[in-house]
Design an enzyme around this catalytic site. Structure first.
Site, PDB file in Angstrom:
ATOM      1  N   ASP A   1       0.851  -1.183   0.048  1.00  0.00           N
ATOM      2  CA  ASP A   1      -0.135   0.065   0.012  1.00  0.00           C
ATOM      3  C   ASP A   1       0.776   1.197   0.213  1.00  0.00           C
ATOM      4  OD1 ASP A   1      -2.866   1.062   0.265  1.00  0.00           O
ATOM      5  OD2 ASP A   1      -1.959   1.907   2.247  1.00  0.00           O
TER       6      ASP A   1
ATOM      7  N   GLU B   1      14.130 -15.455   0.232  1.00  0.00           N
ATOM      8  CA  GLU B   1      14.612 -16.629   1.156  1.00  0.00           C
ATOM      9  C   GLU B   1      13.846 -17.715   1.146  1.00  0.00           C
ATOM     10  OE1 GLU B   1      14.378 -14.821   5.245  1.00  0.00           O
ATOM     11  OE2 GLU B   1      16.311 -13.520   4.905  1.00  0.00           O
TER      12      GLU B   1
END
Ligand code: TEU
Length: 583
Positions: A244, A295
């Site tokens: 956002d 990751e």
């Protein structure tokens, strides 16, 4: 940048040739859901369905949509043919701004369900082959977030206040705001607090509502907290985040005046050196976020909501070590005009290609007037995102909406659909004033009605207190005509908007030229007339959009899908799009 708006046969770079991208058609025999589920580059071409949770489906009869409602409608979404869903903020929130005022980033708003419900939804979506994108709100928290209540209770200069942007006021008594910035929803962007001892105190910055204090992204505590929030949801299976106000996190530390007297509500950054939109410092934040996403196996992905001043500025967010994708708001704003559509697509594709990122095409979302209404405005010289025009031709708007869908689905990249557009819903422009909930209405001093008109609960059935949205009336009333637009009314009607969306989405999956991960492909514009946007993609796929009023001849080839019936002479009528295999 030099926009090539000529209708030539010059190739334009399409989806980019990045080191990680694949040009091999993936698993053609598999159903799309399984295919997407296995492709780590699914995000380059996926069609994602935006769920405004308050208004999608109400599972517990309280008038507000919820996770139970979404779970009950997952089969509908899978059969619609989308490949991913994006859920608007579902965290505990006082709902001062429809959930974009987050009180706790690691839990679920009780009115929407529980953390267990969220986990169940994520795994059920995955079982259907749907990816799930959540919404993260890093620019501001709710004023009810524990950090902000602690900041109010603490002294000026404290570590608690340093997480937000507290400043002394101007003038002899500090009674004037620290600078002249305006809030997006109206009024000044600063609010004065009362200190714990009862005296008038410092001011805090809120670029949106006063109940949404802006965080201080120069504070390492803030940075670390959001990395941990990302991991919290990635660990629970979320496939990515929509970010956002991705362009708002960093502010010029000098907090200089803007010098703009007049408020521009929901406005765009109008200059490249703006003191609080799109500062260069945001990019380091996203490089850190990218390392966290990478990751995971498969890597998690991001889509930025960034209102910036040019496609080049947008592409800067999509450099290989930053975010994966961003909504293309230039396309949303383009007028229904061939030159403008072509220029917008060209500049977006070129800018994205420069960084190896796919474009994410959008027509509607929960912040802007539904495109059936925008495209039905008289004149169409402009395409306002918020203004209400009294002359709206919804028949024309729906006609053009079909044509616009085939255009965006045919362009290289991904597509975001907004709930209800598959039903052809229009903006609800006559909601009673006392029901309006968008903070814009109050903050603008009743000058702007705000965004409630695109957030009206979906009609699922032809009857019932909220047309199948739930067992009770919804939080906003639906227009009477929506019984006929309900999913139930349209299901099985081959001429309906819903059937058209299903057909187009299915064909996009089946055609080798469309909906692949992309990579090194070129798009070639074709010259078929002043009012025509036409292009060729790989495998001889052609898309012809006639934005004019009169019919045009189609190039030779096999017609695959058309947004309207061809005329008796086999010509493409006005405001219509055809997909073909070119001869
Ligand atoms: O919207 C950001 C927003 O309001 C932009 O439309 C704004 O015009 C732009 O930032 C100015 O450059 C997001 C959400 O989508 C919206 O629903 C929220 O109200 C808002 O952020 C605040 O969180």
């Amino acid at each position: 940048m030099n926009l090539d708006t000529r209708s030539t046969d010059a190739p334009v770079p399409g989806a980019a040739d990045t080191p990680g991208s694949t040009q091999t058609p993936v698993g053609e025999a598999l159903p799309q859901a399984a295919r997407i589920g296995q492709d780590p580059l699914w995000w380059r071409s996926a069609v994602t369905y935006q769920l405004y949770i308050r208004s999608f489906a109400d599972g517990d009869g309280d008038g507000l949509g919820d996770i139970a409602g979404i779970r009950s409608r997952l089969p509908y979404l899978a059969s619609l043919g989308v490949e991913a869903i994006w859920v608007n903020p579902w965290y505990p929130s006082p709902q001062a701004d429809g959930g974009y005022d987050v009180a706790d980033y690691r839990d679920i708003e009780p009115a929407f369900g529980t953390l267990g419900d969220a986990e169940a939804l994520i795994s059920e979506a995955h079982e259907l082959g749907l990816k799930i994108i959540l919404d993260i709100v890093p620019n501001h928290t709710s004023d009810q977030h524990s950090w902000f209540t602690a900041a109010l209770a603490a002294a000026p200069g404290s570590a608690q206040r340093a997480r937000y942007l507290f400043r002394p006021g101007k003038g002899p008594d500090g009674a004037l705001p620290p600078n002249d910035w305006h809030a997006v929803f109206g009024g000044p962007a600063w609010e004065r607090v009362t200190e714990p001892d009862g005296s008038p105190g410092e001011w805090y910055l809120h670029l949106f509502d006063p109940r949404q204090p802006d965080l201080n992204w120069d504070d390492p505590v803030v940075r670390a907290e959001f990395l941990d929030i990302l991991r919290f949801w990635f660990d629970r299976g979320a496939d990515g985040f929509r970010i956002d106000v991705a362009h708002g996190l960093i502010k010029d530390p000098a907090l200089p005046d803007l010098g703009i007297e007049e408020e521009v509500l929901m406005g765009m950054p109008d200059r490249e050196d703006h003191p609080h939109w799109d500062l260069p410092g945001v990019h380091e934040i996203y490089r850190e976020w990218r390392r966290v996403a990478d990751e995971y196996d498969p890597p998690r992905v991001f889509v930025a909501e960034a209102w910036v001043s040019s496609p080049q500025r947008l592409a800067a967010y999509l450099r290989p070590d930053e975010l994966h994708t961003a909504f293309d708001f230039d396309f949303v704003r383009a007028a229904w005009n061939a030159a403008e559509l072509r220029a917008t697509a060209t500049s977006s594709l070129q800018a994205h290609d420069g960084v190896g990122a796919p474009v994410m095409w959008v027509l509607s979302n929960h912040d802007i007037t539904r495109h059936v209404s925008r495209l039905g405005r008289a004149g169409h010289a402009v395409n306002p995102l918020h203004d209400v025009d009294t002359v709206t031709d919804l028949v024309l708007g729906r006609h053009r909406a079909r044509a616009a869908l085939l255009l965006e689905l045919a362009l290289p990249g991904g597509v975001y659909l907004y709930q209800g557009e598959e039903l052809g819903l229009e903006e609800v422009e006559d909601l009673p004033e006392d029901l309006l909930q968008d903070p814009t209405w109050e903050r603008s001093g009743h000058k702007e009605r705000g965004r409630d008109g695109c957030r009206v609960p979906l009609p699922w059935t032809t009857g019932g207190p909220s047309l199948g949205f739930g067992t009770a009336a919804g939080w906003l009333p639906q227009p009477a005509g929506w019984a006929g637009l309900s999913a139930q009314a349209q299901d099985g009607d081959p001429g309906s908007m819903l059937s058209f969306y299903r057909r187009a989405l299915r064909l996009r999956r089946e055609l080798p030229a469309l909906g692949t991960s992309g990579g090194g492909e070129t798009l070639t514009w074709l010259s078929l007339g002043e009012d025509v946007v036409a292009f060729r993609r790989a495998s001889g796929f052609g898309c012809v959009v006639n934005v004019g009023a009169g019919p045009v001849d189609l190039p030779a080839g096999e017609l695959l899908l058309c947004s309207a019936d061809l005329d008796d002479a086999g010509r493409l009528p006005g405001d219509a799009t055809a997909w073909l295999t070119l001869a």
